[in-house]
Write an enzyme that holds these catalytic residues in place. Structure first.
Site, short mmCIF file in Angstrom:
data_model
loop_
_atom_site.label_atom_id
_atom_site.label_comp_id
_atom_site.label_asym_id
_atom_site.label_seq_id
_atom_site.Cartn_x
_atom_site.Cartn_y
_atom_site.Cartn_z
CD GLU A 1 36.84 53.48 37.11
OE1 GLU A 1 35.78 53.79 36.55
OE2 GLU A 1 37.70 52.74 36.57
CD GLU B 1 38.17 48.59 37.95
OE1 GLU B 1 37.87 48.85 36.77
OE2 GLU B 1 37.48 48.94 38.93
O1 AHR Z 1 35.64 46.53 35.35
C1 AHR Z 1 34.49 47.13 34.84
C2 AHR Z 1 34.33 48.58 35.27
O2 AHR Z 1 35.39 49.34 34.76
C3 AHR Z 1 34.40 48.83 36.75
O3 AHR Z 1 33.18 48.63 37.37
C4 AHR Z 1 34.82 50.26 36.83
O4 AHR Z 1 35.54 50.55 37.99
C5 AHR Z 1 35.64 50.46 35.57
O5 AHR Z 1 35.27 51.61 34.90
#
Ligand code: AHR
Length: 552
Positions: A224, A349
């Site tokens: 991110e 994610e």
């Molecule tokens: O999964 C939790 C958080 O969500 C992670 O650390 C981040 O990459 C995302 O914003």
């Protein structure tokens, strides 16, 4: 291939009819026999229209140093009373191994861009204690010096690789781009992949008992980068990506796969500008994957993980279903610079991140109970990946244990599997199989949003894959009340036998708890069926896997 007419299809379905042996709770699930067809849905499986091989890495997991994921969830320590294998929770290893995890991502997430891998290697008693990225979360205020606030570094690269080996998963490491240098990345590669005896870092690894190089292939270059990973502009991130990955990276004979830090959700501008800046210096050539993150949630009375209303049920599923359009739009944007589509999508994610959730353990940040709603989010998302097996090369559900859309909860020596775990277990059959095209037709489900506007979602969806004579068809029925009588036609072969596994619950608010671990669990039954097609009733709010043996 010409499509079979509806009358011909119905005739075939009746001729190839079948009977089901599913339990009562499945509420009408099963195949038909000696019944007049009242099907209002149909699925066609087009065996001669392959999409691509479903990468096992699509069935991946994410473990960040966040709340109770690593400390408590995965790592209990060698001296713990909790049964463990070299410090790793034994029950978790056994349950995870059973569902064939393709890949595990570590150490973050946002944590990764604050983490110095050098803190987590060498003798454990000499490792430093550091402030965790998540330390300032107000929920930790009264909890003392827990690892979620101050990382003891007992779990480092060697321990993570140990977990991967125990469960048979590929490691996927996230590199710190925000606060470490490209040189530190080179040295991490050296620690992981250089032959024993060759360098000082390889010596540190060997001294801990790992003479053989780990051969880590997958490396995420930041996380991110538009946010917690450095708050870069696309052009700044592209510069960092180039600095970290070009020319001098030591390879040690490993076919390194670099994954660029892609957008959150549908941000096409990030992709467009990063790709433009990378292409300018020919840096797209060395990129293997482009990450994409997507979390879904519902609002209002649908916001809670367990006590959601009907609207919240549908809104969450519709939010998860955005994955389809996100993949399509990112893929199209990527193709503008990467015309041959050498770079694949890595959805590292994804999951349902509920706005409110009853906590099992206060130190488990973002821990959230899991119901059939989360199971359907998992099922429809994995089906989406399967249908795009030519585009999605890897994915990781967030996160493995005690956090967001987990497969497990732990507390002390107890471990329970969630409905999401059961979905991964059912879908493991798709791994490494050839995804084939499917055509779906079913009445849509509909509801109104908080503003009173009409909303709709498909009435049935899923994916199919083939390996030799084994056809796996996974199907999600999102309707809260309606079972779906469906005609399933297999084009290009005939059905020899069928076995159905169904995940449903008495109530969509049911959860598995330490006290009652088996409230939501799948049931499997043989289905007598043969011929070119099958009639099958999918129960409401369910996920079904049909394992179809083809005649030849
Ligand atoms: O999964 C939790 C958080 O969500 C992670 O650390 C981040 O990459 C995302 O914003």
């Amino acid at each position: 291939m010409t499509a079979m007419g509806r009358r011909e299809f119905l005739a075939a379905a009746v001729a190839g009819g079948a009977s089901a042996l599913l339990p009562d709770w499945a509420r009408g699930a099963g195949a038909w026999r000696d019944r007049t067809s009242s099907a209002d849905a149909r699925i066609e499986v087009l065996l001669d229209e392959p999409i691509g091989t479903i990468a096992p890495e699509i069935y991946g997991h994410f473990t960040e140093h966040l709340g109770g994921v690593i400390y408590d969830g995965v790592w209990v320590g060698e001296q713990s009373k909790v049964p463990n294998i070299g410090g790793v929770r034994r029950a978790l290893v056994e349950a995870l191994r059973a569902i064939k995890p393709g890949v595990i991502r570590w150490p973050g997430g946002c944590f990764a861009d604050s983490y110095d891998w050098r803190d987590g290697v060498g003798p454990r008693e000499r490792r430093p204690k550091r402030t965790n990225f998540w330390a300032d979360d107000p929920r930790f205020k009264d909890l003392g010096d827990i690892p979620a606030k101050y990382d003891p570094n007992a779990f480092g690269t060697g321990e993570f690789l140990h977990v991967c080996r125990l469960v048979g998963a590929q490691p996927y490491l996230a590199v710190n781009v925000r606060s470490l240098s490209a040189r530190a990345f080179d040295e991490w590669l050296e620690f992981c992949n250089a032959p024993a005896g060759s360098t000082t870092w390889a010596g540190v690894r060997a001294a801990a008992g790992d003479r053989d190089p780990y051969g880590v292939r997958f490396w995420g270059i930041g996380n991110e980068a538009w946010g917690c990973g450095g708050n870069f502009t696309p052009e700044q991130y592209a510069e960092e990506y180039r600095r970290f990955t070009t020319w001098a990276v030591p390879r040690y004979g490993v076919d390194l796969a670099f994954i660029g830090s892609g957008p959150s959700g549908g941000d096409l501008d990030w992709t467009q500008r990063c790709f433009a800046a990378l292409a300018e210096r020919d840096a797209l050539n060395g990129m293997w994957g482009w990450s994409l993150h997507h979390y879904c949630s519902a609002d209002g009375a649908g916001a809670d993980a367990v006590a959601f209303d009907d609207r919240g049920w549908y809104e969450l599923l519709a939010g998860a279903n955005r994955m389809e359009s996100l993949i399509a739009s990112q893929w199209q944007e990527m193709g503008r610079r990467d015309r041959e589509h050498k770079i694949k999508l890595v959805v590292d994610e994804w999951g349902a991140w509920h706005k409110t959730a009853p906590l099992v353990d206060a130190s488990h940040l973002f821990e959230s109970q899991s119901t059939m709603r989360d199971a359907l989010v998992a099922g429809l998302t994995l089906d989406t990946f399967n249908r795009h097996a030519d585009k999605v090369a890897m994915a990781a559900v967030a996160q493995l244990v005690n956090c967001i859309q987990s497969l497990f909860f732990t507390h002390g020596d107890r471990l329970v599997v969630t409905p999401v775990y059961h979905v991964f277990a059912m879908y493991a059959a798709h791994q490494d199989a050839r995804a084939v095209r499917t055509v779906w037709s079913a009445p849509q489900v509909s509801w109104t949003n908080e503003k009173g506007e009409p909303q709709a979602l498909w009435g049935l969806n899923g994916s199919a894959s083939v390996r030799d004579r084994a056809l796996t068809l996974t199907v999600t029925n999102p309707a809260l009340a309606a079972a779906r009588e469906t005609e399933i036609a297999v084009r290009g072969s005939t059905i020899a036998s069928v076995r159905a596994t169904t995940l449903a619950a008495r109530s969509v608010h049911d959860v598995n708890s330490f006290e009652h671990p088996d409230v939501v669990r799948p049931a499997t039954a043989d289905v007598a069926a043969h011929g070119p097609s099958l009639g099958y009733t999918f129960p409401p709010a369910s996920i079904t896997k049909l394992e179809i043996t083809l005649a030849g």
